[in-house]
Scaffold this active site. Sequence first.
Site, PDB file in Angstrom:
ATOM      1  CE  LYS A 159      -2.831   0.993   3.542  1.00 32.18           C
ATOM      2  NZ  LYS A 159      -4.058   1.009   4.360  1.00 32.18           N
ATOM      3  CG  ASP A 291     -12.703   3.062   6.454  1.00 37.31           C
ATOM      4  OD1 ASP A 291     -13.890   3.055   6.082  1.00 37.31           O
ATOM      5  OD2 ASP A 291     -11.749   3.384   5.724  1.00 37.31           O
ATOM      6  CG  ASN A 296     -11.418  -1.163   4.475  1.00 39.13           C
ATOM      7  OD1 ASN A 296     -10.647  -0.978   3.529  1.00 39.13           O
ATOM      8  ND2 ASN A 296     -11.820  -0.179   5.266  1.00 39.13           N
TER       9      ASN A 296
END
Length: 442
Positions: A159, A291, A296
């Site tokens: 990432k 989140d 995710n």
Amino acid sequence: MSESSGPRGTAVPSKRLSRLWHLGRATGDLAAGIGVKGLVDLARSRNSDQPARIQLSPDRTRRFTDRLARMRGAVMKMGQLMSMDGSDVFTAETAEIMSALRDSAEPMPMSQLVQVLEGEYGHDWNRRFKRFEFTPIAAASIGQVHRAETQDGRHLALKIQFPGVRESIDSDIDNLAFLGRSLGMAPKGVDIAPFLDEARRQLHREADYAAEAEALERYRTLIGDDPDLVIPSVHQDLTTHNILAMDFAEGVSIDRLSGPDYRRAERDHAAESLMRLTLRELFEFGLVQTDPNFGNYLYDASSGRITLLDFGATKPVSPELVERFRNLARSTIDGDREGMRAACVAIGYVGEDDPREHVDTMLDLLQMAAEPLRHPGQYDFATSDLFERVYRNGRAMFHSGVFSTAPAPETLFLHRKFMGSFMLSRRLRARVNLAEMAETFI
């Protein structure tokens, strides 16, 4: 190395005036798409029992989402939250297009990507890898993800943070506050500054990948050897403040289970697993991944397990606040109105001296929202209109200006997680026995 042609992206705008201009253009596209009649309907709906539905043409919707995708950062986070269950506010066609915001930010140009890799790993960064895919497999609000294989054979997901995003957080929050005040989005009598400051702190945490790596490892320890959930391992030798190196995980975004290729049993089990996780996070871990973006969670059909991603928004919750929410949940399930009132005062939902009729309005809303926790047996989210009822009553109360207090800002992110878990179960049209599950934790 893979081919080096890579994605053709756009640079992230980093100056406040530039980002305000882009945000203004996005808002203008949205307003133009809604039209005068739609804006009037939205204004009227704030004082109505019936929520207005936003109708945008596919072209207007794509222009709006494309501009947010080019901005990335905090502004795109806002758009992602809007897209999570857009079917309740937008038409089905508009919601489908907006759902692209969950995992389709515009990638950075090759020049910026190489600049980050050289800055973090050195000019000979490519020597670390046997294979590096320059085309990202995902791009979100803060960074994009690349698949890579190291020289020693590790298969990784890297990432990589967009340049300038960390520096743009403060300006994004300031711009959103400015537009919120200009458009009259803040409820009467509530100072939103503390909530925006908490959002600012949260986004700065999300932009620190070294801190996220620590949170991920802590979360892996808490989850342990779970039969339904998988947490990728962090590779510290390749992790920096701007790059997070993790095990590569196979799977599809969890909301894909709502499609025809998956069985009802799979949808029910996935929703049950993540609902149980939500309760464990608050009442057992005291550590919440706040989140709930559907992207995710990756579902691997071959194993039936769910891989959990993105721990930048992980937030510890104080034991005192956990106990207050436990008292509220227990009292609500039991129908103990006085216990509910005491818990609401402790959390900050109501003030000690608020008029009884105002307090009763809040308690009624909480009892309504807790319907799945009080329902005997499996609660069928597919047939429930609970979201509409809570939305309609909660919005009227939110804008009434009758309350003298507001909860601590950190509750904003707990609400976000609770709502996200509910929305996911709804999206999957799942059946979950929440009442039985809650007995373990509450």
